[in-house]
Design an enzyme around this catalytic site. Sequence first.
Site, PDB file in Angstrom:
ATOM      1  N   HIS A 184       0.608   7.003   8.065  1.00  0.00           N
ATOM      2  CA  HIS A 184       0.359   6.592   6.683  1.00  0.00           C
ATOM      3  C   HIS A 184      -0.832   5.630   6.598  1.00  0.00           C
ATOM      4  O   HIS A 184      -1.749   5.809   5.822  1.00  0.00           O
ATOM      5  CB  HIS A 184       1.638   5.925   6.149  1.00  0.00           C
ATOM      6  CG  HIS A 184       2.237   4.934   7.127  1.00  0.00           C
ATOM      7  ND1 HIS A 184       2.696   5.315   8.360  1.00  0.00           N
ATOM      8  CD2 HIS A 184       2.369   3.592   7.083  1.00  0.00           C
ATOM      9  CE1 HIS A 184       3.114   4.247   9.021  1.00  0.00           C
ATOM     10  NE2 HIS A 184       2.922   3.185   8.268  1.00  0.00           N
ATOM     11  N   ARG A 185      -0.831   4.613   7.482  1.00  0.00           N
ATOM     12  CA  ARG A 185      -1.904   3.605   7.458  1.00  0.00           C
ATOM     13  C   ARG A 185      -3.227   4.228   7.915  1.00  0.00           C
ATOM     14  O   ARG A 185      -4.270   3.972   7.328  1.00  0.00           O
ATOM     15  CB  ARG A 185      -1.513   2.410   8.353  1.00  0.00           C
ATOM     16  CG  ARG A 185      -2.525   1.270   8.345  1.00  0.00           C
ATOM     17  CD  ARG A 185      -1.932  -0.003   8.948  1.00  0.00           C
ATOM     18  NE  ARG A 185      -0.811  -0.479   8.171  1.00  0.00           N
ATOM     19  CZ  ARG A 185       0.463  -0.368   8.564  1.00  0.00           C
ATOM     20  NH1 ARG A 185       0.772   0.153   9.738  1.00  0.00           N
ATOM     21  NH2 ARG A 185       1.437  -0.781   7.774  1.00  0.00           N
TER      22      ARG A 185
ATOM     23  N   LYS B 181      -0.086  -5.196  11.719  1.00  0.00           N
ATOM     24  CA  LYS B 181      -0.960  -4.448  10.800  1.00  0.00           C
ATOM     25  C   LYS B 181      -2.427  -4.727  11.136  1.00  0.00           C
ATOM     26  O   LYS B 181      -3.253  -3.825  11.135  1.00  0.00           O
ATOM     27  CB  LYS B 181      -0.719  -4.899   9.349  1.00  0.00           C
ATOM     28  CG  LYS B 181       0.545  -4.381   8.726  1.00  0.00           C
ATOM     29  CD  LYS B 181       0.564  -4.781   7.256  1.00  0.00           C
ATOM     30  CE  LYS B 181       1.839  -4.377   6.578  1.00  0.00           C
ATOM     31  NZ  LYS B 181       1.876  -4.802   5.170  1.00  0.00           N
TER      32      LYS B 181
ATOM     33  N   ASP C 136       0.238  -2.631   1.557  1.00  0.00           N
ATOM     34  CA  ASP C 136       1.674  -2.749   1.319  1.00  0.00           C
ATOM     35  C   ASP C 136       2.300  -1.415   1.680  1.00  0.00           C
ATOM     36  O   ASP C 136       1.848  -0.363   1.230  1.00  0.00           O
ATOM     37  CB  ASP C 136       1.990  -3.148  -0.127  1.00  0.00           C
ATOM     38  CG  ASP C 136       3.288  -3.950  -0.176  1.00  0.00           C
ATOM     39  OD1 ASP C 136       3.371  -4.983   0.515  1.00  0.00           O
ATOM     40  OD2 ASP C 136       4.249  -3.527  -0.863  1.00  0.00           O
TER      41      ASP C 136
ATOM     42  N   THR D 183      -3.395 -10.266   5.028  1.00  0.00           N
ATOM     43  CA  THR D 183      -2.064 -10.195   5.634  1.00  0.00           C
ATOM     44  C   THR D 183      -1.970 -11.184   6.773  1.00  0.00           C
ATOM     45  O   THR D 183      -2.992 -11.533   7.382  1.00  0.00           O
ATOM     46  CB  THR D 183      -1.772  -8.770   6.171  1.00  0.00           C
ATOM     47  OG1 THR D 183      -0.458  -8.750   6.730  1.00  0.00           O
ATOM     48  CG2 THR D 183      -2.761  -8.344   7.235  1.00  0.00           C
TER      49      THR D 183
ATOM     50  N   PHE E 110       5.468  -1.266  15.773  1.00  0.00           N
ATOM     51  CA  PHE E 110       6.234  -2.385  15.218  1.00  0.00           C
ATOM     52  C   PHE E 110       7.168  -1.872  14.126  1.00  0.00           C
ATOM     53  O   PHE E 110       7.167  -0.680  13.788  1.00  0.00           O
ATOM     54  CB  PHE E 110       5.283  -3.460  14.667  1.00  0.00           C
ATOM     55  CG  PHE E 110       4.509  -3.031  13.439  1.00  0.00           C
ATOM     56  CD1 PHE E 110       3.374  -2.242  13.554  1.00  0.00           C
ATOM     57  CD2 PHE E 110       4.916  -3.420  12.160  1.00  0.00           C
ATOM     58  CE1 PHE E 110       2.658  -1.844  12.429  1.00  0.00           C
ATOM     59  CE2 PHE E 110       4.201  -3.033  11.032  1.00  0.00           C
ATOM     60  CZ  PHE E 110       3.072  -2.241  11.163  1.00  0.00           C
ATOM     61  N   GLY E 111       7.940  -2.783  13.571  1.00  0.00           N
ATOM     62  CA  GLY E 111       8.802  -2.450  12.431  1.00  0.00           C
ATOM     63  C   GLY E 111       9.743  -1.287  12.726  1.00  0.00           C
ATOM     64  O   GLY E 111      10.462  -1.281  13.726  1.00  0.00           O
ATOM     65  N   TYR E 112       9.693  -0.293  11.867  1.00  0.00           N
ATOM     66  CA  TYR E 112      10.601   0.850  11.994  1.00  0.00           C
ATOM     67  C   TYR E 112      10.080   1.908  12.974  1.00  0.00           C
ATOM     68  O   TYR E 112      10.681   2.983  13.086  1.00  0.00           O
ATOM     69  CB  TYR E 112      10.809   1.496  10.614  1.00  0.00           C
ATOM     70  CG  TYR E 112      11.464   0.586   9.586  1.00  0.00           C
ATOM     71  CD1 TYR E 112      12.849   0.434   9.540  1.00  0.00           C
ATOM     72  CD2 TYR E 112      10.701  -0.133   8.661  1.00  0.00           C
ATOM     73  CE1 TYR E 112      13.456  -0.397   8.613  1.00  0.00           C
ATOM     74  CE2 TYR E 112      11.288  -0.969   7.720  1.00  0.00           C
ATOM     75  CZ  TYR E 112      12.664  -1.095   7.703  1.00  0.00           C
ATOM     76  OH  TYR E 112      13.265  -1.917   6.786  1.00  0.00           O
ATOM     77  N   ASP E 113       8.978   1.639  13.655  1.00  0.00           N
ATOM     78  CA  ASP E 113       8.363   2.645  14.526  1.00  0.00           C
ATOM     79  C   ASP E 113       9.323   3.288  15.546  1.00  0.00           C
ATOM     80  O   ASP E 113       9.264   4.504  15.746  1.00  0.00           O
ATOM     81  CB  ASP E 113       7.148   2.061  15.269  1.00  0.00           C
ATOM     82  CG  ASP E 113       5.909   2.021  14.382  1.00  0.00           C
ATOM     83  OD1 ASP E 113       5.941   2.594  13.281  1.00  0.00           O
ATOM     84  OD2 ASP E 113       4.904   1.421  14.794  1.00  0.00           O
TER      85      ASP E 113
HETATM   86  P1  IMP Z   1       4.945  -5.024   3.938  1.00  0.00           P
HETATM   87  O1  IMP Z   1       3.936  -3.965   3.706  1.00  0.00           O
HETATM   88  O2  IMP Z   1       4.335  -6.248   4.545  1.00  0.00           O
HETATM   89  O3  IMP Z   1       5.794  -5.308   2.748  1.00  0.00           O
HETATM   90  O4  IMP Z   1       5.867  -4.493   5.112  1.00  0.00           O
HETATM   91  C1  IMP Z   1       6.924  -3.678   4.956  1.00  0.00           C
HETATM   92  C2  IMP Z   1       7.738  -3.563   6.222  1.00  0.00           C
HETATM   93  O5  IMP Z   1       7.669  -2.199   6.578  1.00  0.00           O
HETATM   94  C3  IMP Z   1       7.278  -4.351   7.448  1.00  0.00           C
HETATM   95  O6  IMP Z   1       7.920  -5.557   7.573  1.00  0.00           O
HETATM   96  C4  IMP Z   1       7.692  -3.443   8.582  1.00  0.00           C
HETATM   97  O7  IMP Z   1       9.027  -3.679   8.911  1.00  0.00           O
HETATM   98  C5  IMP Z   1       7.586  -2.090   7.964  1.00  0.00           C
HETATM   99  N1  IMP Z   1       6.335  -1.425   8.289  1.00  0.00           N
HETATM  100  C6  IMP Z   1       5.119  -1.517   7.673  1.00  0.00           C
HETATM  101  N2  IMP Z   1       4.238  -0.715   8.277  1.00  0.00           N
HETATM  102  C7  IMP Z   1       4.897  -0.109   9.283  1.00  0.00           C
HETATM  103  C8  IMP Z   1       4.515   0.825  10.274  1.00  0.00           C
HETATM  104  O8  IMP Z   1       3.360   1.269  10.377  1.00  0.00           O
HETATM  105  N3  IMP Z   1       5.484   1.200  11.113  1.00  0.00           N
HETATM  106  C9  IMP Z   1       6.760   0.742  11.064  1.00  0.00           C
HETATM  107  N4  IMP Z   1       7.164  -0.139  10.181  1.00  0.00           N
HETATM  108  C10 IMP Z   1       6.227  -0.558   9.282  1.00  0.00           C
END
Ligand code: IMP
Length: 199
Positions: free
Chosen positions: A180-181, A12, A69, A7, A152-155
Amino acid sequence: MELVLATKNEDKIREIKEALQNLPIRILTFKDFPKFPLLVEDKDTLNGNAKVKARGVAKFTHKIALADDTGLEVEALGGAPGVLSSRFAGEGASYEDNNRKLLSLLKKVPLHRRRATFRCVMVISDGAEREKVVEGTCQGRIVWRGRGRTGFGYDPLFQPQGYERTFAELSLKEKNRISHRGKALEKLKKILELWPKVK
Ligand code: IMP
């Protein structure tokens, strides 16, 4: 043992490194390779995309690779954005763009219909015949307005079940314990311990 993270997402990478820090593993990232493949995530499942990334990076680097993913599945949106989570507001969308779109779609959705699940699929591959898949999920709901600055992201929009705080209001350690991770990585740890012993 060396493990390359398949990645370029530094958010991540930070979470994965924290979770695996006590294992006798040298973690490599895209920064350790002058060239690193940019793999197209064109499959319609998290599993499919994670496999493409893990296999591609393992073949390219000749090392064991780990791909993640992840998708956010919102009940009131029929499971969207799911596999399209990173591009929810369009190709090249920022975290903020995606969050804005999600909040706007849920503007009139009442609390009891704001349930959501984060799903993380991880694939470890040697680029040839050895491959393992693990999955972790975390349930919660989408809040009315973003809160918190970590993660990050939707956190900022995701409040895990049993918590008053969003993921973005938890420390990295706290998030990894329930996310989840974090759950996928707990399963992966057992596989990693055995990996060098199995031929
Ligand atoms: P991908 O797994 O790279 O396709 O990412 C999917 C998208 O989900 C990312 O760009 C983030 O916006 C979001 N994402 C992935 N993991 C997390 C997380 O742990 N928390 C919040 N958003 C997440």
